[in-house]
Design a protein around this motif. Structure first.
Motif, short mmCIF file in Angstrom:
data_model
loop_
_atom_site.label_atom_id
_atom_site.label_comp_id
_atom_site.label_asym_id
_atom_site.label_seq_id
_atom_site.Cartn_x
_atom_site.Cartn_y
_atom_site.Cartn_z
N GLY A 1 -25.11 -51.89 -73.27
CA GLY A 1 -24.21 -52.18 -72.14
C GLY A 1 -23.28 -51.02 -71.82
N ASP A 2 -23.44 -49.88 -72.52
CA ASP A 2 -22.54 -48.73 -72.29
C ASP A 2 -23.02 -47.86 -71.12
N TRP A 3 -22.05 -47.11 -70.58
CA TRP A 3 -22.32 -46.17 -69.48
C TRP A 3 -21.69 -44.84 -69.81
N PHE A 4 -22.18 -43.77 -69.19
CA PHE A 4 -21.48 -42.49 -69.30
C PHE A 4 -21.37 -41.87 -67.90
N GLU A 5 -20.44 -40.91 -67.77
CA GLU A 5 -20.15 -40.34 -66.46
C GLU A 5 -21.04 -39.13 -66.18
N SER A 6 -21.46 -38.99 -64.93
CA SER A 6 -22.09 -37.75 -64.51
C SER A 6 -21.13 -37.05 -63.54
N PHE A 7 -21.08 -35.72 -63.65
CA PHE A 7 -20.08 -34.94 -62.91
C PHE A 7 -20.70 -34.20 -61.73
N ASP A 8 -19.85 -33.95 -60.74
CA ASP A 8 -20.19 -33.05 -59.64
C ASP A 8 -19.61 -31.67 -60.01
N PRO A 9 -20.46 -30.69 -60.28
CA PRO A 9 -19.95 -29.39 -60.76
C PRO A 9 -19.07 -28.66 -59.75
N TYR A 10 -19.20 -29.01 -58.47
CA TYR A 10 -18.39 -28.32 -57.45
C TYR A 10 -16.94 -28.77 -57.52
N THR A 11 -16.73 -30.05 -57.86
CA THR A 11 -15.36 -30.56 -57.94
C THR A 11 -14.91 -30.68 -59.40
N ALA A 12 -15.86 -30.55 -60.32
CA ALA A 12 -15.60 -30.78 -61.75
C ALA A 12 -15.11 -32.20 -62.01
N LYS A 13 -15.52 -33.14 -61.15
CA LYS A 13 -15.07 -34.54 -61.31
C LYS A 13 -16.28 -35.46 -61.43
N PRO A 14 -16.13 -36.55 -62.20
CA PRO A 14 -17.23 -37.51 -62.31
C PRO A 14 -17.43 -38.25 -60.99
N TRP A 15 -18.66 -38.67 -60.74
CA TRP A 15 -18.92 -39.38 -59.48
C TRP A 15 -19.81 -40.61 -59.63
N CYS A 16 -20.49 -40.73 -60.77
CA CYS A 16 -21.30 -41.93 -60.97
C CYS A 16 -21.41 -42.22 -62.46
N LEU A 17 -21.88 -43.43 -62.75
CA LEU A 17 -22.07 -43.82 -64.14
C LEU A 17 -23.56 -44.03 -64.39
N ILE A 18 -23.99 -43.59 -65.56
CA ILE A 18 -25.40 -43.68 -65.93
C ILE A 18 -25.50 -44.55 -67.19
#
Ligand code: NAP
Ligand code: MG
Length: 501
Positions: A28-45
């Motif tokens: 049931g766990d998730w982890f974050e994927s990042f947008d390298p241009y903003t260095a911010k997470p944008w979705c959970l996988i």
């Protein structure tokens, strides 16, 4: 810094794909994927583990041994792959944008890759019903022939630099040969694979033929490569992880193909067309922000033109536009992930410590158009000796080492003096030199007067520590087949049973 739970709740949640269903991870766990241009997470996988890997492998094994998939003939498998290629073509733009969001490579590059990706499916679709055995002349009283049969469940382990392209290189021949597959994308770039897999379903592949398990290498990848029902591991990634996978696969005598890293020489002779060679040097190291296995990271330049060539190269590379990878005129984007960003900057320090001279860049990019993203300035070092770490170790970033040489023999000696052997470039207008260098360089691909060219028709893979096996071209399908020899006796009676016949 951890993202506040509230913000995290608004992110899209991307599930794994097992046995024809999008499912949560067992934990049931998730982890974050990042947008390298903003260095911010944008979705959970979905964060997969051994239980998820086991479910996926068992689904792939069921699909291999029973149900509609093994009942299809080779032409029918080809037809499914052709439809998949058509669907990738229809969705190329959307998939390309998703890859940019996740890995920060240029939209111009990823869109071109995705527009080209259908060709890989179409090529292997055509090959599916051309897998021919042979009738073998036999010195015994027997009719003997060979069958080329699929292996079973294949695990495809993919890195972050070109996720869907490198998936296609494995999936297309594996499916054409009749195998089933569990794909494990890189933890940094899983989003596009989870979108792509919807097309598998749409194309009409039976459930369980293709599965995607997401998560971290040691948690979700390791149980896949250890799983006794997995018969082959097709891996693209670093030589370190490749060596680990090779030794793990040994336990069950699994097949492996390994596409690993490189430290490729790009060799400029004094007789080269200099304008083309400058472009070739840039394409070798600054395209894709240097995050390409075939990066021409060692630029060998003949002494008589060394200074002039470096000057022209620096002038050209200095003009590279950095910034938002989604903008079509950007030429150098960010590095894909934070550990890689730190690694590239670390290697720049190593080179400086070793006494290399910085003639361009040499650190973080602090241009306004780079914002908070993980940007490194295109960097060129001269005065590099081939025994320095900067000349021997793969950086996987926009960092070029320039090494002078005197003649052909020295170019070959320096070019080959490295543990890797993925690719090499040669720039010359002399036809005899072109053929001779192509033969003498220890690399799976040698380019003459071009660099980074690839085709679905042409085998690709490494010499030495750059890998095992070949992807693409007709050879690739053999990596997903095993040979069975069938003997049909034509003798009227069995001869002496105590003596080998
Ligand atoms: P990497 O760290 O070796 O990872 C590659 C893949 O292996 C990822 O999906 C990773 O998952 C997974 N993995 C890690 N540990 C594992 C384990 N114990 N069991 C199973 N899977 C495991 O490579 P990368 O940094 O992603 O990619 C860059 C490297 O790929 C460079 O060296 C580059 O040269 C090479 N590359 C080679 C080619 C080629 O065709 N020769 C093409 C492109 C890239 P996580 O990401 O979740 O850890
Ligand atoms: Mg990402």
């Amino acid at each position: 810094m951890a993202t506040p739970m509230k913000a995290r709740d608004t992110f899209p949640k991307l599930k794994m794909y097992i046995d024809g269903e999008f499912v949560d991870s067992a934990s049931g766990d998730w982890f974050e994927s990042f947008d390298p241009y903003t260095a911010k997470p944008w979705c959970l996988i979905a964060r997969g583990n051994a239980e998820d890997a086991d479910r996926a492998v068992k689904a792939a094994d069921r699909a291999f041994t029973s149900g509609p998939w093994p009942a299809l003939n080779a032409s029918q498998r080809g037809a499914l792959l052709r439809r998949l290629g058509d669907l990738v073509a229809e969705n190329a733009e959307r998939l390309g944008e998703l890859e940019v969001k996740d890995n920060g490579k240029l939209l111009s590059e990823m869109a071109a890759q995705l527009r080209y990706a259908p060709s890989f499916y179409h090529y292997f679709a055509g090959l599916a019903d051309k897998i021919e055995g042979a009738v073998i002349p036999n010195d015994k009283a027997a009719f003997t022939y060979t069958l080329h049969e699929p292996l079973g469940v294949c695990a495809a382990i993919i890195p972050w630099n070109s996720p869907l392209l490198l998936t296609a290189w494995k999936l297309a021949p594996a499916l054409a040969a009749g195998n089933t597959v569990v794909v494990k994308p890189s933890e940094y770039t899983s989003a596009s694979t989870l979108e792509f897999v919807k097309l598998i379903e749409q194309a009409g592949f039976p459930k369980g033929v293709v599965n995607v398990v997401t998560g971290f290498g040691p948690e979700a990848g390791q149980p896949l490569i250890e799983h006794p029902l997995v018969r082959k591991v097709a891996f693209t990634g670093s030589d370190r992880t490749g060596a680990h996978i090779y030794s793990e696969a040994a336990r069950d005598i699994k097949r492996v193909s390994l596409e690993l890293g490189g430290k490729s020489p790009n060799i400029v002779f004094a007789d080269a067309n200099m304008d083309n060679a400058v472009k070739g040097a840039v394409s070798g190291i600054f395209a894709a922000t240097g995050q390409t296995c075939v990066a021409g990271s060692r630029l060998l330049v003949q002494r008589s033109v060394h200074d002039e060539f470096v000057e022209r190269l620096v002038d050209f590379a200095r003009t590279a536009r950095m910034g938002n990878p989604m903008e079509l005129d950007t030429q150098v984007g960010p590095v894909t992930n934070l550990p890689q960003y730190k690694k590239v900057l670390g290697y720049i320090d190593v080179a400086k410590g070793e006494g290399a001279q910085t003639v361009l860049g040499g650190g973080k990019a602090q241009r306004p158009e780079c914002g908070d993203g993980w940007f490194v300035e295109p960097t060129i070092f001269t005065g590099v000796r081939n025994d320095m770490r900067i000349a021997q170790e793969e950086v996987f970033g926009p960092v070029l080492s320039v090494i002078p040489f005197t003649d052909d023999d020295e170019a070959v000696a320096i070019g080959n003096d490295v543990v890797f052997g993925l690719a090499a470039g040669v720039w010359t207008e002399n036809i005899r030199r072109a053929f001779t260098m192509a033969r003498r360089l220890q690399a799976g691909t040698v380019w003459v007067n071009t660099y980074r060219a690839l085709s679905y028709t042409t085998p690709f893979g490494g010499y030495k520590r750059s890998g095992l096996g070949r992807e693409l071209g007709q050879e690739a399908i053999r990596e997903y087949l095993q040979t069975k020899s069938v003997w049909i006796s034509t003798a009227e009676e069995v001869a002496n049973p105590f003596v080998v016949g």
